[in-house]
Motif scaffolding. Structure first.
Motif, short mmCIF file in Angstrom:
data_model
loop_
_atom_site.label_atom_id
_atom_site.label_comp_id
_atom_site.label_asym_id
_atom_site.label_seq_id
_atom_site.Cartn_x
_atom_site.Cartn_y
_atom_site.Cartn_z
N GLN A 1 0.87 -1.17 0.00
CA GLN A 1 0.00 0.00 0.00
C GLN A 1 0.90 1.22 0.00
O GLN A 1 1.60 1.49 0.97
N GLY A 2 0.90 1.95 -1.12
CA GLY A 2 1.83 3.06 -1.26
C GLY A 2 3.26 2.54 -1.28
O GLY A 2 3.58 1.58 -1.99
N ASP A 3 4.13 3.13 -0.45
CA ASP A 3 5.51 2.66 -0.39
C ASP A 3 5.72 1.67 0.75
O ASP A 3 6.85 1.37 1.12
N ARG A 4 4.63 1.13 1.29
CA ARG A 4 4.70 0.18 2.40
C ARG A 4 4.50 -1.24 1.89
O ARG A 4 3.38 -1.63 1.55
N PRO A 5 5.56 -2.08 1.82
CA PRO A 5 5.39 -3.46 1.37
C PRO A 5 4.65 -4.27 2.41
O PRO A 5 4.83 -4.09 3.62
N ALA A 6 3.77 -5.17 1.95
CA ALA A 6 2.99 -5.99 2.87
C ALA A 6 3.22 -7.48 2.69
O ALA A 6 3.13 -8.24 3.66
N LEU A 7 3.53 -7.91 1.47
CA LEU A 7 3.55 -9.35 1.20
C LEU A 7 4.44 -9.65 0.01
O LEU A 7 4.52 -8.89 -0.95
N HIS A 8 5.11 -10.80 0.10
CA HIS A 8 5.84 -11.37 -1.04
C HIS A 8 5.46 -12.84 -1.12
O HIS A 8 5.38 -13.52 -0.10
N ALA A 9 5.20 -13.35 -2.33
CA ALA A 9 4.81 -14.75 -2.47
C ALA A 9 5.38 -15.32 -3.76
O ALA A 9 5.60 -14.61 -4.74
N THR A 10 5.62 -16.63 -3.73
CA THR A 10 5.99 -17.37 -4.93
C THR A 10 5.06 -18.57 -5.07
O THR A 10 4.48 -19.05 -4.09
N ALA A 11 4.92 -19.05 -6.28
CA ALA A 11 4.01 -20.17 -6.52
C ALA A 11 4.54 -21.04 -7.65
O ALA A 11 5.26 -20.58 -8.54
N THR A 12 4.15 -22.32 -7.60
CA THR A 12 4.41 -23.26 -8.67
C THR A 12 3.07 -23.75 -9.20
O THR A 12 2.17 -24.06 -8.42
N TRP A 13 2.95 -23.80 -10.51
CA TRP A 13 1.71 -24.20 -11.18
C TRP A 13 2.05 -25.34 -12.13
O TRP A 13 3.10 -25.34 -12.77
N GLY A 14 1.16 -26.34 -12.23
CA GLY A 14 1.47 -27.45 -13.13
C GLY A 14 0.31 -28.38 -13.36
O GLY A 14 -0.56 -28.54 -12.50
#
Length: 283
Positions: free
Chosen positions: A111-124
């Motif tokens: 939100q704005g310059d405030r990071p809240a979340l980082h995620a990675t995913a695998t799809w297959g």
């Protein structure tokens, strides 16, 4: 500039909370206190957006924003900071590598310059191969458990109003499992009765209090740091009638300022659907 989501004057449905809108460089969702993890005895602002909602939004953003056609197989979320309510949160998905059969993706949100979340995913995609299912386990009858009556969670968070719970023996929050394994087993579904899909599965895999809170009468406060999901089988309406699935939450470790717990989810016929592991930091 794309239109932002309206501020809702009523409780949004889960589908409305998971709705994404195009935004410069990404997709946005509007966060409301209806999905707070704070107890309903206080204002929603006393808590933060529920981790299961944030995980479901991360998965949906990558699928929708990157136009993925293959199913979700794993999701790993790092909660960097608590997002704020009554604001939009912007997700920026990106494909790391992949094609039609397997894809690797990531997303950052803030939100704005405030990071809240980082995620990675695998799809297959799935394929015919040798299969062993040691996790197969037929759950107890939901109808029989419902007939026994259900005890209300005394400090239920705001987000639980979007979930139906049928406990096997609980809730045991605030020391109900003192002196025995910190395990909670129950049926859950979203209150809209919608078919259980990958997004709702991401939502429900974090939809219970920490198992550590059942092992101690006065448990410490804690915050989620890492949350990981592995989807073993895509749920179907036949396997999960009316969206119901059976979950087992168990404490693995509590000490040195951290707690780690697991969750396993089964369909009504005993098919294992998903695994989750969560690391929390004691406050």
């Amino acid at each position: 500039m794309a239109d932002t989501l309206p501020v809702l004057t009523r409780d949004p449905t889960l589908e409305e909370a998971l709705t994404l809108r195009p935004e410069a460089g990404g997709l946005s969702a509007h966060l409301t206190g209806s999905f707070s993890n704070g107890p309903q005895i206080g204002p929603p602002e006393a808590g933060a957006p529920f981790g299961g909602l944030m995980a479901a939004l991360a998965a949906r953003t990558m699928r929708q924003g990157l136009d993925l056609k293959v199913p979700l197989r794993s999701l790993s979320v790092q909660f960097l900071a608590a997002a704020r309510f009554d604001q939009d949160i912007i997700f920026h998905p990106r494909k790391l590598r992949g094609g039609r059969r397997v894809a690797y993706t990531a997303v950052e949100a803030g939100q704005g310059d405030r990071p809240a979340l980082h995620a990675t995913a695998t799809w297959g995609v799935d394929s015919e191969a040798v299969a062993l299912t040691p996790l197969t386990r037929v759950p107890p009858s939901r109808d029989a458990l419902s007939a026994g009556g259900q005890v209300e969670n005394p400090i239920a968070p705001w987000f639980t109003r979007h979930i139906d719970y049928v406990y096997e023996n609980g809730p045991n929050i605030l020391g109900g499992n003192l002196g025995r394994p910190a395990v909670e087993r129950l049926w859950m579904r979203t209150t809209d009765g919608a078919p259980l899909d990958a997004d709702r599965l991401c939502f429900l895999l974090d939809a219970l209090y920490p198992p550590a809170w059942t092992a101690l009468a006065s448990p410490p406060m804690m915050t989620s740091v890492d949350l990981r999901y592995d989807i073993l089988t895509d749920p179907t309406p036949e396997q999960c009638p009316d969206g119901w699935a059976f979950f087992e939450f168990s404490l693995l470790d509590l000490g040195l300022g951290w707690t780690v717990d697991d969750c396993t989810c089964w369909a009504a016929d005993g098919t294992p659907l998903a695994l989750a592991r969560q690391r929390r930091k004691l406050l």
